[in-house]
Scaffold this active site. Structure first.
Site, PDB file in Angstrom:
ATOM      1  CG  ASN A 175      -1.494   1.374   1.527  1.00 43.54           C
ATOM      2  OD1 ASN A 175      -2.390   1.854   0.823  1.00 43.54           O
ATOM      3  ND2 ASN A 175      -0.959   2.031   2.551  1.00 43.54           N
ATOM      4  CB  VAL A 200      -9.007   7.129  -1.341  1.00 40.70           C
ATOM      5  CG1 VAL A 200      -9.461   6.860   0.088  1.00 40.70           C
ATOM      6  CG2 VAL A 200      -9.254   5.903  -2.220  1.00 40.70           C
ATOM      7  CE1 TYR A 214       1.272   7.718  -6.701  1.00 40.63           C
ATOM      8  CE2 TYR A 214      -0.415   8.267  -8.318  1.00 40.63           C
ATOM      9  CZ  TYR A 214      -0.049   7.685  -7.110  1.00 40.63           C
ATOM     10  OH  TYR A 214      -0.998   7.069  -6.333  1.00 40.63           O
TER      11      TYR A 214
END
Length: 251
Positions: free
Chosen positions: A87, A189, A157
């Site tokens: 994660n 999110v 990224y």
């Protein structure tokens, strides 16, 4: 009481990672959390079920040294099912190529690519070395829509998340019968990373206003909702049937 399922989780101290840890622990899954700091709140709520290692995943020498020890194999020993949730991730550097610090590029590649791949290899090796029946091993890379769509200012990224997608595709082709893998985008999110995006100048990230609007219009998913869907998918019979997925497309 033994834990038939055990999970290794990176970046478990805040945001989506903390919510994933809480979901796993609530389902009686023992968690080994790897992060730069500890999660005192979860440790107090789940004494004995949460083990923590304070480790900077950007320090690949430190990670290599930790993996050379026996903590991971001892944690996995006796488990019927082992989960690895990669994660942890970083957004920086943001901006055009000339604005990117080489040191920040190295950190992003270390955290977003090298560490997840090192941990995946180590977990698979430990599973293969376990005595008796090898555990059902499941690896999920927390990916991003940026892995599949290029954005100005996010070249590092986008590239690092795309690397995780391609890693999952290639590992799936290896055809290991006791290992499932998928690189899963969790949707947009409401985390500290989103706050970081909204704090970026338009000169570095021209699409920032799109993310400002998502926050303003209440379109961001909560970490808890995204974590619930991710963990549900990870534990389902269908996990790994597709090497890349988006939780917004899951039933």
């Amino acid at each position: 009481m033994p834990y038939p399922t055990r999970a290794i989780l990176t970046g478990h101290t805040r945001g989506l990672g903390a919510a994933i840890a809480a979901q796993l622990l609530a389902q009686d899954i023992e968690v080994l959390g790897l992060s730069r700091t500890a999660n005192a709140g979860l440790a107090a709520r789940y004494p004995g079920a949460l083990s923590q290692v304070e480790l900077d995943l950007a320090d690949l020498s430190a990670l290599t040294g930790w993996l050379a020890g026996d903590t991971l194999i001892r944690f996995m020993d006796g488990a019927q099912q082992v989960l690895l949730v990669n994660n942890a991730g970083v957004l920086a550097p943001v901006g055009g190529l000339a604005d990117q610090s080489p040191a920040q590029v190295a950190r992003a590649v270390s955290v977003n690519v090298a560490a997840p791949m090192m941990l995946a290899a180590a977990v698979a090796e430990c599973a293969a070395r376990s005595g008796g029946q090898s555990p059902d091993t499941r690896i999920v890379h927390v990916s991003s829509g940026a892995a599949r769509n290029a954005y100005p200012g996010w070249s590092i990224y986008c590239a690092t998340k795309a690397a995780l997608d391609q890693h999952a595709r290639a590992v799936a082709l290896d055809g290991s019968p006791l290992l499932r893998i998928s690189s899963v985008a969790p949707g947009v999110v409401d985390t500290d990373m989103q706050a970081e995006i909204r704090g970026t100048g338009l000169d570095r990230f021209p699409l920032r206003e799109r993310f400002d609007a998502l926050k303003r219009d209440g379109q961001l998913a909560t970490p808890e909702d995204s974590a619930c869907k991710l963990v549900q998918h990870l534990l389902s019979d269908t996990f790994g049937s597709h090497p890349t997925a988006d939780i917004r497309d899951l039933p």
